[in-house]
Design an enzyme around this catalytic site. Structure first.
Site, PDB file in Angstrom:
ATOM      1  N   ASP A   1       0.858  -1.192   0.000  1.00 57.28           N
ATOM      2  CA  ASP A   1       0.000   0.000   0.000  1.00 57.28           C
ATOM      3  C   ASP A   1       0.891   1.238   0.000  1.00 57.28           C
ATOM      4  O   ASP A   1       1.356   1.692   1.039  1.00 57.28           O
ATOM      5  CB  ASP A   1      -0.912   0.006   1.224  1.00 57.28           C
ATOM      6  CG  ASP A   1      -1.955   1.123   1.166  1.00 57.28           C
ATOM      7  OD1 ASP A   1      -1.756   2.079   0.390  1.00 57.28           O
ATOM      8  OD2 ASP A   1      -2.955   1.040   1.895  1.00 57.28           O
TER       9      ASP A   1
ATOM     10  N   HIS B   1       0.646   8.149   3.482  1.00 48.35           N
ATOM     11  CA  HIS B   1       1.343   7.478   4.573  1.00 48.35           C
ATOM     12  C   HIS B   1       2.856   7.670   4.531  1.00 48.35           C
ATOM     13  O   HIS B   1       3.568   7.112   5.378  1.00 48.35           O
ATOM     14  CB  HIS B   1       1.011   5.985   4.547  1.00 48.35           C
ATOM     15  CG  HIS B   1      -0.456   5.699   4.500  1.00 48.35           C
ATOM     16  ND1 HIS B   1      -1.308   6.028   5.529  1.00 48.35           N
ATOM     17  CD2 HIS B   1      -1.241   5.165   3.520  1.00 48.35           C
ATOM     18  CE1 HIS B   1      -2.543   5.683   5.209  1.00 48.35           C
ATOM     19  NE2 HIS B   1      -2.529   5.162   3.998  1.00 48.35           N
TER      20      HIS B   1
ATOM     21  N   ILE C   1       0.233   9.655   8.060  1.00 49.20           N
ATOM     22  CA  ILE C   1      -0.490   8.856   9.051  1.00 49.20           C
ATOM     23  C   ILE C   1      -0.295   7.364   8.795  1.00 49.20           C
ATOM     24  O   ILE C   1       0.135   6.951   7.716  1.00 49.20           O
ATOM     25  CB  ILE C   1      -1.991   9.194   9.058  1.00 49.20           C
ATOM     26  CG1 ILE C   1      -2.630   8.867   7.697  1.00 49.20           C
ATOM     27  CG2 ILE C   1      -2.204  10.650   9.439  1.00 49.20           C
ATOM     28  CD1 ILE C   1      -4.143   9.038   7.656  1.00 49.20           C
TER      29      ILE C   1
ATOM     30  N   GLY D   1      -4.845   2.400   8.044  1.00 51.43           N
ATOM     31  CA  GLY D   1      -5.875   1.822   8.900  1.00 51.43           C
ATOM     32  C   GLY D   1      -5.708   0.318   9.063  1.00 51.43           C
ATOM     33  O   GLY D   1      -5.898  -0.227  10.154  1.00 51.43           O
TER      34      GLY D   1
END
Length: 309
Positions: free
Chosen positions: A208, A213, A228, A231
């Site tokens: 990903d 990110h 961040i 999830g």
């Protein structure tokens, strides 16, 4: 309301065929994923978790954590979400929930065929909720190994059906998608874990590569002070906590799991996962310790619960 390239036709939506994808992985991918969700991050020779990254005590293969199966959705999320009569900007899509069912232990290396179908679609006016089911089969034996159901909140994609009778379709039991209320009683157990400053960069290596990110500029444009955590990485941390504290390391106890994403996590923050036992279901809530905010909640259903708990 999004501009639709063609009139909305429920029959076309329900008959739509998503492209199939394949997933190939090795033991190296399995170990890299485990490190990406915090395995051995506090103790490099953690007796409970070394089996996820090393052939410990002569075991022939390393063990595969159940949330590794979430990686099988990557190709579909990147290329295969178009639906006739529904228009949306992928950049505005938010990952709402992830549900996983496990039917067989995941092999430490594999070549899988992923069959994708529509699990749900809901017109919410200014937005839409799209749910995609991905069933993953071992390419050689044909055995069904797992199923992912991914729920996406599509901002700006609603209003495609009649406002007086908004379209809503679900093809699975409704209770599967309900997290349930977090009990007000003290938790059965609590597990505290540390994310590293480079946790998102490490997890990105499992496939990903969303710049949200990793790229500070992209993160600031999106409204965050810095990149961040994914999830699904946070979900991996939470399910690890359940495996360690409730399952005592026994992966075969995991039947299915659900995670609802509530708030972002910054790499380097401490995750506190609280767990409650309700029969064979473990309800959990994960908070960021520094901000005392819930970032994830859900459940893990077990095949059985040890009488010693």
């Amino acid at each position: 309301m999004a501009d639709n390239p063609s009139p909305f036709d429920p029959a076309r939506i329900l008959a739509h065929k998503f492209p199939e994808t394949t997933s190939t992985y090795t033991e190296r991918d399995v170990a890299l994923y485990a490190l990406g969700i915090g395995v051995c991050c506090q103790e490099a020779v953690d007796a409970d978790e070394l089996k996820y990254v090393y052939n410990e005590n002569g075991q022939e293969y390393i063990k595969v954590l159940p949330t590794f199966s979430a990686l099988f959705i990557h190709d579909t999320m990147r290329t295969g979400l178009s639906l006739p009569g529904l228009s949306f900007d992928p950049k505005l899509a938010l990952h709402g929930q992830q549900y996983i069912e496990l039917y067989k232990p995941l092999p430490s290396s594999g070549y899988l065929e992923n069959k994708v179908s529509l699990a749900g679609l809901h017109d919410k006016g200014k937005a839409a909720i799209l749910e995609i089911a991905t069933k993953s089969y071992d390419k050689k034996s044909g055995q069904l190994l797992c199923m992912n159901r991914t729920s996406l909140f599509l901002r700006g994609a609603g209003g495609f059906s009649s406002s007086s009778h908004p379209f809503s379709y679900t093809n699975y039991p409704k209770d599967q998608g309900l997290v349930g209320k977090i009990p007000k009683t003290p938790p059965f157990t609590v597990y505290e874990d540390y994310t590293g400053p480079s946790q998102a960069l490490l997890y990105s290596l499992s496939g990903d590569y969303n710049p949200l990110h990793s790229d500070p500029v992209v993160a600031k444009i999106a409204g965050f002070s810095k990149p961040i955590l994914h999830g699904l990485c946070t979900l991996g941390f939470a399910v690890r906590a359940v495996i360690k504290c409730v399952c005592k390391g026994d992966l075969s106890k995991i039947k299915c799991l659900l995670g609802k994403f509530l708030l972002h996590v910054y790499p380097g923050e401490i995750l506190v996962t609280e767990m409650w036992l309700e029969g064979s279901r473990v309800l959990y809530q994960t908070k960021v310790k520094e901000r005392n905010r819930a970032v994830l909640s859900g459940y893990v259903d077990l095949h059985h619960v040890a009488s010693s708990l």
